[in-house]
Design a protein around this motif. Structure first.
Motif, PDB file in Angstrom:
ATOM      1  N   ASN A 105      34.852  34.801  35.701  1.00  0.00           N
ATOM      2  CA  ASN A 105      33.864  34.028  35.681  1.00  0.00           C
ATOM      3  C   ASN A 105      32.369  34.828  35.582  1.00  0.00           C
ATOM      4  OD1 ASN A 105      35.220  31.935  36.645  1.00  0.00           O
ATOM      5  ND2 ASN A 105      34.917  31.713  38.760  1.00  0.00           N
ATOM      6  N   GLN A 106      32.286  36.067  36.035  1.00  0.00           N
ATOM      7  CA  GLN A 106      31.024  36.808  36.043  1.00  0.00           C
ATOM      8  C   GLN A 106      30.927  37.190  34.622  1.00  0.00           C
ATOM      9  OE1 GLN A 106      31.330  40.193  38.641  1.00  0.00           O
ATOM     10  NE2 GLN A 106      30.893  39.346  40.078  1.00  0.00           N
ATOM     11  N   LEU A 149      48.612  40.465  48.868  1.00  0.00           N
ATOM     12  CA  LEU A 149      48.160  41.270  47.815  1.00  0.00           C
ATOM     13  C   LEU A 149      47.937  40.539  46.427  1.00  0.00           C
ATOM     14  CD1 LEU A 149      49.439  44.810  48.506  1.00  0.00           C
ATOM     15  CD2 LEU A 149      47.259  43.897  49.037  1.00  0.00           C
ATOM     16  N   GLU A 150      48.715  39.685  45.834  1.00  0.00           N
ATOM     17  CA  GLU A 150      49.014  39.030  44.579  1.00  0.00           C
ATOM     18  C   GLU A 150      47.694  38.211  44.604  1.00  0.00           C
ATOM     19  OE1 GLU A 150      51.967  36.491  41.952  1.00  0.00           O
ATOM     20  OE2 GLU A 150      52.720  37.852  43.661  1.00  0.00           O
ATOM     21  N   ASN A 151      47.790  37.317  45.948  1.00  0.00           N
ATOM     22  CA  ASN A 151      46.756  36.283  45.741  1.00  0.00           C
ATOM     23  C   ASN A 151      45.377  36.993  45.826  1.00  0.00           C
ATOM     24  OD1 ASN A 151      48.726  34.352  45.909  1.00  0.00           O
ATOM     25  ND2 ASN A 151      48.486  34.179  48.176  1.00  0.00           N
ATOM     26  N   LYS A 152      45.142  37.976  46.586  1.00  0.00           N
ATOM     27  CA  LYS A 152      43.770  38.557  46.369  1.00  0.00           C
ATOM     28  C   LYS A 152      43.379  39.109  45.223  1.00  0.00           C
ATOM     29  CE  LYS A 152      42.400  37.982  50.582  1.00  0.00           C
ATOM     30  NZ  LYS A 152      41.323  37.199  50.879  1.00  0.00           N
ATOM     31  N   ILE A 153      44.348  39.761  44.367  1.00  0.00           N
ATOM     32  CA  ILE A 153      44.287  40.302  42.988  1.00  0.00           C
ATOM     33  C   ILE A 153      43.961  39.005  42.139  1.00  0.00           C
ATOM     34  CG2 ILE A 153      45.369  41.481  41.238  1.00  0.00           C
ATOM     35  CD1 ILE A 153      46.877  43.082  43.169  1.00  0.00           C
ATOM     36  N   LYS A 154      44.708  38.087  42.276  1.00  0.00           N
ATOM     37  CA  LYS A 154      44.311  36.978  41.299  1.00  0.00           C
ATOM     38  C   LYS A 154      42.989  36.486  41.322  1.00  0.00           C
ATOM     39  CE  LYS A 154      49.054  35.190  40.421  1.00  0.00           C
ATOM     40  NZ  LYS A 154      49.751  33.895  40.726  1.00  0.00           N
ATOM     41  N   GLU A 155      42.558  36.455  42.721  1.00  0.00           N
ATOM     42  CA  GLU A 155      41.201  35.837  43.191  1.00  0.00           C
ATOM     43  C   GLU A 155      39.909  37.045  42.628  1.00  0.00           C
ATOM     44  OE1 GLU A 155      38.906  35.865  47.408  1.00  0.00           O
ATOM     45  OE2 GLU A 155      40.795  34.830  47.191  1.00  0.00           O
ATOM     46  N   MET A 156      40.173  38.063  42.673  1.00  0.00           N
ATOM     47  CA  MET A 156      39.160  39.142  42.067  1.00  0.00           C
ATOM     48  C   MET A 156      39.265  38.970  40.705  1.00  0.00           C
ATOM     49  SD  MET A 156      39.892  42.440  44.569  1.00  0.00           S
ATOM     50  CE  MET A 156      38.862  43.380  43.480  1.00  0.00           C
ATOM     51  N   GLN A 157      40.411  38.969  39.863  1.00  0.00           N
ATOM     52  CA  GLN A 157      40.300  38.523  38.528  1.00  0.00           C
ATOM     53  C   GLN A 157      39.676  37.388  38.074  1.00  0.00           C
ATOM     54  OE1 GLN A 157      44.500  38.712  37.512  1.00  0.00           O
ATOM     55  NE2 GLN A 157      44.365  40.908  37.040  1.00  0.00           N
ATOM     56  N   GLN A 158      39.746  36.511  38.870  1.00  0.00           N
ATOM     57  CA  GLN A 158      38.921  34.846  38.625  1.00  0.00           C
ATOM     58  C   GLN A 158      37.469  35.262  38.848  1.00  0.00           C
ATOM     59  OE1 GLN A 158      40.605  32.325  37.300  1.00  0.00           O
ATOM     60  NE2 GLN A 158      38.703  31.229  37.218  1.00  0.00           N
TER      61      GLN A 158
END
Length: 92
Positions: A51-52, A38-47
């Motif tokens: 970027n957007q 979950l931590e990795n997925k949250i970081k990915e979504m934040q990134q």
């Protein structure tokens, strides 16, 4: 008769052990592995969101601005013999 009771008890304990192993495996998974995923997925979504935001700031457009883009590949010239098709339903 004694053999059946012994087999029943052995199968019962074996089932309890299997249930216990599955329970502790799920517990360990949810305690240690799931938070990492979950931590990795949250970081990915934040990134992605960052970027957007950067891309939106670079274009100079603000939220709520409306832009109209025309498709240049289509020609808007119609043949005069063509008519516009209208679908209708007959009412009695």
């Amino acid at each position: 008769m004694n053999l059946f009771v012994t087999l029943y008890v052995v199968n019962f304990f074996r089932t309890l052990i299997i249930i216990g192993v599955i329970y502790f495996a799920i517990r360990l998974f949810t305690r240690y592995v799931l938070p990492l995923i979950l931590e990795n997925k949250i970081k990915e979504m934040q990134q992605k969101m960052q970027n957007q935001q950067k891309q939106q700031q670079r274009t100079g457009k603000h939220e709520g601005d409306v832009t109209i883009e025309y498709d240049q590949s289509k020609s808007n010239v119609r043949n005069r013999n063509e008519g516009e098709y209208v679908d209708f339903e007959e009412v009695e």
